[in-house]
Design an enzyme around this catalytic site. Sequence first.
Site, mmCIF file in Angstrom:
data_model
loop_
_atom_site.group_PDB
_atom_site.id
_atom_site.type_symbol
_atom_site.label_atom_id
_atom_site.label_comp_id
_atom_site.label_asym_id
_atom_site.label_seq_id
_atom_site.Cartn_x
_atom_site.Cartn_y
_atom_site.Cartn_z
ATOM 1 C CD GLU A 169 10.296 -4.522 -68.724
ATOM 2 O OE1 GLU A 169 9.330 -4.759 -69.466
ATOM 3 O OE2 GLU A 169 10.579 -3.371 -68.344
ATOM 4 C CD GLU A 366 13.183 -0.712 -69.896
ATOM 5 O OE1 GLU A 366 11.977 -0.419 -69.756
ATOM 6 O OE2 GLU A 366 13.579 -1.679 -70.574
HETATM 7 O O1 IFM Z 1 9.005 0.303 -73.935
HETATM 8 C C1 IFM Z 1 8.994 -0.565 -72.846
HETATM 9 C C2 IFM Z 1 10.242 -1.414 -72.830
HETATM 10 O O2 IFM Z 1 10.392 -2.139 -74.013
HETATM 11 C C3 IFM Z 1 10.204 -2.394 -71.689
HETATM 12 N N1 IFM Z 1 9.938 -1.726 -70.460
HETATM 13 C C4 IFM Z 1 8.825 -0.830 -70.406
HETATM 14 C C5 IFM Z 1 8.917 0.180 -71.541
HETATM 15 C C6 IFM Z 1 7.734 1.148 -71.485
HETATM 16 O O3 IFM Z 1 6.526 0.464 -71.557
#
Ligand code: IFM
Length: 460
Positions: A169, A366
């Site tokens: 990210e 994710e």
């Molecule tokens: O916890 C975070 C993660 O570190 C990065 N992506 C989003 C998740 C939830 O906010």
Amino acid sequence: MTISLPAGSPMAAANFIFGVGTSSFQIEGAAQSRQPSIWDTFCNQPGAILDGSDGTMACDHVARWQEDVELIAALGVNAYRLSISWPRVVQRDGSANTAGIQWYIQLLDKLAEHNIKAFVTLYHWDLPQHLEDAGGWLNRQTAYAFRDYVDLVTQAFGQRVYSYATLNEPMCSAYLGYDIGMHAPGIKDKAAGISAAHHLLLAHGLAMPVLRKNSPDALNGIVLNLSPCYPASNSAADQLAARTANDRLFAWYLRPLLEGAYPDLLATLAQAEQPPILPGDLDIIRQPIDYLGINYYTRAVYRAPDNNTDSAVDCDRGFVEVPPAAHISRPAPLTDMGWEVYPQGLTDLLVSLQQNYTLPPVYIAENGAAIADTLEDGQINDPQRTAYLQSHLLAVDAAMQQGVDIRGYFCWSLMDNFEWSLGYQKRFGIVYVDFKSQQRIMKASALAYRDMIQRRTAQG
Ligand code: IFM
């Protein structure tokens, strides 16, 4: 409540990856055995973290890693996505911290003993503080320091890693960290955000050849957080706002990575806000990648800024995000983050990416939900999370049915952990963590995820 795959789903294939994910700063603790990172410094700023907490102890994973690997194995997943703490493996002078590297090697070896594939992210936001002191991601040299760290650590890991991601990210690192200041290092400056984004992309581009050299058999790529951007209304102004947000937050990364060009929005930026692009940079950034990791949680809705009521910053940016409460006409479920549960957005996103880009294979790196879980009689009943996972797996299936090449799905997160500026208040885990005793308890959603995987294995 159960989780099941639709009959005949391509996700039922034995080679489809089902995993869980974490990141170093969010779970490791053991801050004293590594260099300080920008998140240690940020946590010390009064008011920066909602509950005033920090990552000193987190989930105490550095001490409890064996128990945690057993937990991962008990879920039956075939992959675990973790990140490497740069400040744990490299010393101030750039040389190796052997103890830190050895700690990861034993973890990787233990995962291998359980036949769990390691998906390793090399940067999940915890920049060594001494690099921030020299300018952090505003300093081009940080991209070269990242390349050198990647070289060092991937040589040390040998062929233990199934897949590397350079960055997790980068939009969050750049935009939240340097533009709006919500994340470490807490800088609020649009031009800084744009400069940081460029150097992060450069860091990715410089690291990719190193990964191919040191880990030729691994799948090497990058992970982006993406949300489809919808206009709040059909007005031309709102549609433009949604396109601007998409270009600024998402295409800003996708296009340089996949096409070697920034979106046209670049031309509208003031001279002082132009990214510090040197000749050849975009060729460095556009590297062949084996996969694109996509993190999806919710959609985003935007409206045009109003010159009379919105801030000068919003007006300059050209988009204002509309909170779900203001755009949802029907009562729709929100997670504990206040994020709308909108699985259709994941299918829309994947299908539109497939239409608009030449996509490499995709992993959903994710996906998950923060829920205000409560422990009752030693159990955590979290039907909302189970329903969230179920509906998003169906959304992935729908995208695959429409031709998107998706190879895996990682639930975020293995366990409750440090949710950045929101501290320990938001629980994303499918495993509950009692932060006082450090006890781990599988939530009902973990059992449902495990059972789905088990049924799939039994059928295969
Ligand atoms: O916890 C975070 C993660 O570190 C990065 N992506 C989003 C998740 C939830 O906010």
